[in-house]
Enzyme design. Sequence first.
Site, PDB file in Angstrom:
ATOM      1  N   ARG A  39      48.798  38.074  57.574  1.00 33.74           N
ATOM      2  CA  ARG A  39      46.861  38.016  57.094  1.00 33.74           C
ATOM      3  C   ARG A  39      46.221  39.668  56.147  1.00 33.74           C
ATOM      4  O   ARG A  39      46.179  39.143  55.102  1.00 33.74           O
ATOM      5  CB  ARG A  39      45.901  38.110  58.324  1.00 33.74           C
ATOM      6  CG  ARG A  39      44.508  37.822  57.506  1.00 33.74           C
ATOM      7  CD  ARG A  39      44.357  37.194  56.770  1.00 33.74           C
ATOM      8  NE  ARG A  39      45.245  35.621  56.562  1.00 33.74           N
ATOM      9  CZ  ARG A  39      45.352  35.016  54.762  1.00 33.74           C
ATOM     10  NH1 ARG A  39      45.163  35.201  54.400  1.00 33.74           N
ATOM     11  NH2 ARG A  39      45.472  33.634  55.097  1.00 33.74           N
ATOM     12  N   GLU A  74      24.169  54.412  26.606  1.00 38.95           N
ATOM     13  CA  GLU A  74      23.513  53.029  27.134  1.00 38.95           C
ATOM     14  C   GLU A  74      22.541  52.812  26.217  1.00 38.95           C
ATOM     15  O   GLU A  74      21.394  53.422  25.897  1.00 38.95           O
ATOM     16  CB  GLU A  74      23.142  52.533  28.464  1.00 38.95           C
ATOM     17  CG  GLU A  74      22.283  51.110  28.731  1.00 38.95           C
ATOM     18  CD  GLU A  74      21.699  51.108  29.883  1.00 38.95           C
ATOM     19  OE1 GLU A  74      22.415  50.183  31.053  1.00 38.95           O
ATOM     20  OE2 GLU A  74      20.365  51.352  30.871  1.00 38.95           O
ATOM     21  N   LYS A 114      31.702  47.962  39.253  1.00 41.06           N
ATOM     22  CA  LYS A 114      31.466  47.012  40.462  1.00 41.06           C
ATOM     23  C   LYS A 114      32.644  46.838  41.293  1.00 41.06           C
ATOM     24  O   LYS A 114      32.773  45.771  41.184  1.00 41.06           O
ATOM     25  CB  LYS A 114      30.470  46.293  39.562  1.00 41.06           C
ATOM     26  CG  LYS A 114      29.493  46.470  39.269  1.00 41.06           C
ATOM     27  CD  LYS A 114      28.456  46.055  37.784  1.00 41.06           C
ATOM     28  CE  LYS A 114      27.207  45.831  37.643  1.00 41.06           C
ATOM     29  NZ  LYS A 114      26.672  44.905  36.654  1.00 41.06           N
ATOM     30  N   ASP A 156      23.762  46.862  25.671  1.00 37.49           N
ATOM     31  CA  ASP A 156      23.374  45.709  26.352  1.00 37.49           C
ATOM     32  C   ASP A 156      23.001  45.255  26.420  1.00 37.49           C
ATOM     33  O   ASP A 156      21.526  45.009  25.750  1.00 37.49           O
ATOM     34  CB  ASP A 156      22.393  47.125  27.806  1.00 37.49           C
ATOM     35  CG  ASP A 156      22.752  45.804  28.865  1.00 37.49           C
ATOM     36  OD1 ASP A 156      23.255  45.368  28.851  1.00 37.49           O
ATOM     37  OD2 ASP A 156      21.559  46.892  29.103  1.00 37.49           O
ATOM     38  N   LYS A 211      22.255  56.556  31.103  1.00 40.38           N
ATOM     39  CA  LYS A 211      21.581  55.499  31.289  1.00 40.38           C
ATOM     40  C   LYS A 211      20.057  55.917  31.420  1.00 40.38           C
ATOM     41  O   LYS A 211      19.532  56.939  31.200  1.00 40.38           O
ATOM     42  CB  LYS A 211      21.725  54.224  32.690  1.00 40.38           C
ATOM     43  CG  LYS A 211      23.751  54.695  32.295  1.00 40.38           C
ATOM     44  CD  LYS A 211      23.976  53.659  33.521  1.00 40.38           C
ATOM     45  CE  LYS A 211      23.305  52.210  33.596  1.00 40.38           C
ATOM     46  NZ  LYS A 211      24.146  51.146  34.419  1.00 40.38           N
TER      47      LYS A 211
END
Length: 311
Positions: free
Chosen positions: A130, A226, A165, A247, A197
Amino acid sequence: MNEPATRALPADPTDLTGTGLSAAWVDELVERTLTEDLTGGAPLPREPDIAVSYDVTSAATVPGAQFGTADLVARADGVVAGLPVAARVFTRLAPGAALTAGAADGDRVRRGDVLLTVRGPVRALLAAERSALNIASRASGIATHTRAWADAVAGTGAVVLDTRKTTPGLRPLEKYAVRCGGGSNKRMGLYDVAMVKDNHVAAAGSVAAAVALVRERAPRITVQVECDTVAQVTEAVDAGADFLLLDNMTTDQLREVVALVGDLDVELEATGGLTLAVAREVADTGVDYLSVGALTHSSPILDLALDLREG
């Protein structure tokens, strides 16, 4: 399609050469993954017989002297990644195991393909099963998802990027999997690219002030800003940004920015709300990159299994 080059199968399936993964980091991941499953987090003994005895089911049902062969098999079509890491899971519990590669990381595979064959003590193979599958399935799922994006923008000149992320503790593996799928890594962390940002602009007072402060603190680092509007693009370019994160802009806005930047040495990255359905349209605007957080935060696993057979 943006098909990866044909790879020779590795003579040593545990070899990390060319992966960019640190052997020390991989071995720590293997140890952490196995202790999670076998000991609940307690240190795993180095002696294999003691280690596999924590698998109470296998210890009770499999004779200690029984040897066998197991195939790691694809249960779905996809792109594989993480096989050398999975192989190290098996050799951690069965140091003398014989491993044979059936595929290399980055290969497209079909349902039923054998990716790795392992021969060793059956108790050890089942105790490692596993943990090895979790690692390879996660990495292969990311590689498969990334390949879909890379294929969608093939021929446009645009490159698919990941983001920060990532799953805590798995960033090197997940970003490696993106590379296996034909994508590229934007940055590994907060230390290798400066990303200005909205919150940084608010703290510094303006885009120009934020960029100047970064240049003063880290003069050799790439600075990205950004931008949500074309007006912010102009401000960022005037401030000397190397890289612009565009963005949630429409394709019309992206084309306007591409024309505005022109031949300046400034790279352009589209991000925010991107889907495979619009990937080609966005890439055709002339941007250099499409960044997709979903590659690492929302990719489904590639279904893999371990099939034990006689011999």
